[in-house]
Write an enzyme that holds these catalytic residues in place. Structure first.
Site, PDB file in Angstrom:
ATOM      1  N   ALA A  51       0.879  -1.170   0.043  1.00 38.44           N
ATOM      2  CA  ALA A  51       0.039   0.039  -0.128  1.00 38.44           C
ATOM      3  C   ALA A  51       0.817   1.167   0.180  1.00 38.44           C
ATOM      4  CB  ALA A  51      -0.791   0.007   1.519  1.00 38.44           C
ATOM      5  N   GLY A  71       0.022  -4.866   0.846  1.00 40.55           N
ATOM      6  CA  GLY A  71      -1.259  -4.827  -0.017  1.00 40.55           C
ATOM      7  C   GLY A  71      -1.115  -5.589  -1.060  1.00 40.55           C
ATOM      8  N   GLU A 126      -1.731  -9.013  -0.183  1.00 32.50           N
ATOM      9  CA  GLU A 126      -3.297  -9.258  -0.096  1.00 32.50           C
ATOM     10  C   GLU A 126      -4.162  -9.064  -1.161  1.00 32.50           C
ATOM     11  OE1 GLU A 126      -3.543  -7.077   4.426  1.00 32.50           O
ATOM     12  OE2 GLU A 126      -2.750  -5.779   2.967  1.00 32.50           O
ATOM     13  N   GLU A 142       4.287  -5.270   7.265  1.00 35.38           N
ATOM     14  CA  GLU A 142       3.517  -4.094   7.956  1.00 35.38           C
ATOM     15  C   GLU A 142       4.226  -3.896   9.127  1.00 35.38           C
ATOM     16  OE1 GLU A 142       0.530  -5.494   4.859  1.00 35.38           O
ATOM     17  OE2 GLU A 142       1.944  -6.367   6.234  1.00 35.38           O
TER      18      GLU A 142
END
Length: 258
Positions: free
Chosen positions: A65, A109, A112, A132
């Site tokens: 992300a 992300g 994911e 993360e």
């Protein structure tokens, strides 16, 4: 529709979506996620699309992300804005099959997003991770939940607690990816798999997706009952008659999604 962060091509009943933020290694910001959702929803509505492929570049599927987007936000900002929820939920509601073609980094992300797809085909250079914890946060789009279901508690704990990356060979052994192919053949292999899916009855493909996903959400007894009832229900379709007749007549089935 003109997109800024993705490239979309529809041909031969396949919608190919390429993440396109090369300067940021395809990091997922809200603009990209919203454009991705729009493209997926358009593909869902498009009668010509029977399978969807999401990919990135050879260097990175998506490196995570967008940290710049998140770094100045506080709890109130992300809680009231419900960061990533709307987009993640929308991707989960797509009923047509989605394949992730992953080369290079699929981190945070990006990992994911790949796991939101129905299965992953990886190149030999693919690297998966949920780092993360190095940023003082936890995964927020399924990195602790989907990953645990796919690879088990031990590896999910290892990856989320240490932030280490999983290479393609380990990802295949662990069940995170369905197959690993040479980097130069990644898109050929993925599009070949997508074409095989596109040749099937779309009704049946969507039912298969629902059945397999149900296995992760319920007990074996309830899952078997669900599977059996949708198996029964497909006998009401023209595609079931065509498929079985084609088999007995030793010819290729011509499905019409009816």
């Amino acid at each position: 529709m003109a997109y800024e962060t993705i490239i979309v091509d529809v041909s031969d009943h396949i919608c190919l979506i390429k993440l396109n933020r090369p300067d940021a290694l395809n990091a997922l910001n809200l603009e990209l996620l919203k454009e991705l959702v729009t493209a997926l929803q358009d593909a869902q509505k498009n009668d010509k699309v029977r399978c969807i492929v999401i990919t990135g570049s050879e260097k990175a599927f998506a490196a995570g992300a967008d940290i710049k987007m998140m770094s100045e936000q506080n709890f109130v900002d992300v809680f009231l804005g419900d960061l990533f929820t709307e987009e993640s939920d929308a991707i989960g509601r797509i009923r047509k099959p989605i394949i992730a073609a992953v080369s290079g980094y699929a981190l945070g992300g990006g990992c994911e997003l790949a796991m939101m797809c129905d299965f992953i085909i990886a190149s030999e250079t693919a690297k998966f991770g949920q780092p993360e914890i190095n940023l003082g946060v936890v995964a927020g789009m399924g990195g602790t939940q989907r990953l645990t279901r796919l690879v088990g508690k031990a590896k999910a704990m290892d990856m989320n607690l240490t932030g280490r990356f999983m290479d393609a060979a380990e990802a295949e052994r662990a069940g995170l990816v369905s197959r690993v192919v040479p980097t130069k053949k990644l898109m050929d292999e993925t599009m070949s798999a997508a074409q095989k899916i596109a040749e099937k009855s779309l009704i049946t493909s969507m039912v298969v997706k629902e059945c397999v996903n149900r296995a992760l959400e319920t007990t074996l007894t309830e899952g078997l009952l669900f599977e059996r009832r949708v198996f029964h229900s497909l006998f009401s379709t023209e595609d079931q008659k065509e498929g079985m007749n084609a088999f007995m007549e030793k010819r290729e089935a011509q499905f019409r999604d009816k």
